[in-house]
Design an enzyme around this catalytic site. Structure first.
Site, PDB file in Angstrom:
ATOM      1  N   ASP A   5     -57.085  37.088  -4.613  1.00  8.84           N
ATOM      2  CA  ASP A   5     -56.084  36.257  -5.264  1.00  8.84           C
ATOM      3  C   ASP A   5     -56.724  34.909  -5.580  1.00  8.84           C
ATOM      4  O   ASP A   5     -57.310  34.261  -4.699  1.00  8.84           O
ATOM      5  CB  ASP A   5     -54.884  36.040  -4.346  1.00  8.84           C
ATOM      6  CG  ASP A   5     -54.076  37.306  -4.136  1.00  8.84           C
ATOM      7  OD1 ASP A   5     -54.184  38.226  -4.968  1.00  8.84           O
ATOM      8  OD2 ASP A   5     -53.348  37.385  -3.134  1.00  8.84           O
TER       9      ASP A   5
ATOM     10  N   ASP B 201     -44.828  44.489  -7.766  1.00  2.49           N
ATOM     11  CA  ASP B 201     -44.544  43.858  -6.481  1.00  2.49           C
ATOM     12  C   ASP B 201     -43.114  44.172  -6.096  1.00  2.49           C
ATOM     13  O   ASP B 201     -42.186  43.898  -6.872  1.00  2.49           O
ATOM     14  CB  ASP B 201     -44.733  42.341  -6.558  1.00  2.49           C
ATOM     15  CG  ASP B 201     -46.145  41.945  -6.947  1.00  2.49           C
ATOM     16  OD1 ASP B 201     -47.086  42.690  -6.624  1.00  2.49           O
ATOM     17  OD2 ASP B 201     -46.312  40.878  -7.581  1.00  2.49           O
TER      18      ASP B 201
END
Length: 254
Positions: free
Chosen positions: A11, A130
């Site tokens: 990330d 997600d």
């Protein structure tokens, strides 16, 4: 038997790799290009880079670090975050990304999947999803870095994404993200059994056993961050252990 993939996830925020728990409390984990080189040496099969603040900040993925990673990496890598148009996606591929990952923008404009597939080819577009289990047995899609509930049924959305041409699903359990308590097996198992594209397990891996479990229930790849970034598990040892437990993985012999 298909070869299973071990995929570190990096990330990226403000040009640095970060890691948090349940999508918050982020801490710095390193430079993207340097970590990419490290993971290639560690026998990672692929990498996933997610520019996690791009959508919230209303910008596209920062291209400098994508180019830097490409110049220092030979294994495949996927880039996601802030990809709101086919032209942005095409530019990232031209900079060296192997695949692009769509998430928030695809939910807001599903046609974007088709447009990117038409422009780049059907092996270039990953749908990142997600989810949270907001009711027992109901997984809801969240967007904007996990900040915004959509009301969408995750399985209906993934099915739509496949029909529109995405080549694989990167499926992240937000409930498990960063907890190192294991993948959401009911979620992943249902996806692997009911969708005709590869499923990448994401969210919660904390041990070798968690990785093995995700692969055994039908996922084609196991994505993890915390256990790799902070040294809890090294990929060469993980792969040897997986192979000893009948998982088909690429293992570079010493």
């Amino acid at each position: 038997m298909s070869i299973k993939r071990i995929i570190p996830c990096l990330d990226v925020k403000n040009g640095h790799v970060v890691k948090g728990i349940n999508f918050v409390n982020l801490r710095d984990a390193g430079n993207p290009a340097e970590m990419a080189q490290h993971y290639e040496k560690e026998q990672a099969d692929e990498l996933v880079f997610l520019d996690i603040s791009a959508t919230q900040e209303g910008r596209s993925t920062q291209k400098e670090w994508v180019k830097d990673v490409s110049n220092n990496l030979s294994i495949p890598f996927t880039v996601g975050g802030g990809i709101g148009s086919p032209l942005i996606a095409q530019e990232l591929i031209s900079l060296g990304a192997t695949k692009i990952s769509l998430n928030t923008a695809a939910v807001q404009n599903p046609e974007l999947i088709c447009l990117c597939v038409d422009l780049l080819g059907e092996d270039k577009v990953v749908l990142a999803v997600d989810v949270k289990e907001t009711q027992k047995g109901f997984w809801e899609v969240f967007i904007n870095g996990g900040q915004t509930p959509t009301g969408l049924n995750a399985f209906q959305w993934m099915k739509q994404g496949v029909e529109m041409g995405c080549c694989e699903i990167l499926l992240t359990s937000m409930d498990r993200d960063g907890t190192m308590k294991g993948y959401d097996i009911p979620l992943l198992s249902s996806a692997a059994q009911n969708l005709p594209v590869p499923i990448i397990a994401s969210g919660g891996a904390g041990t070798k056993e968690h990785i093995l479990e995700g692969l055994q229930i039908g996922c084609d790849g196991a994505l993890a961050a915390s256990i790799f970034h902070f040294g809890a598990v090294r990929i060469p040892e993980l792969k040897k252990w997986l192979q000893a437990h009948d998982a088909s993985v690429r293992l570079k012999e010493d």
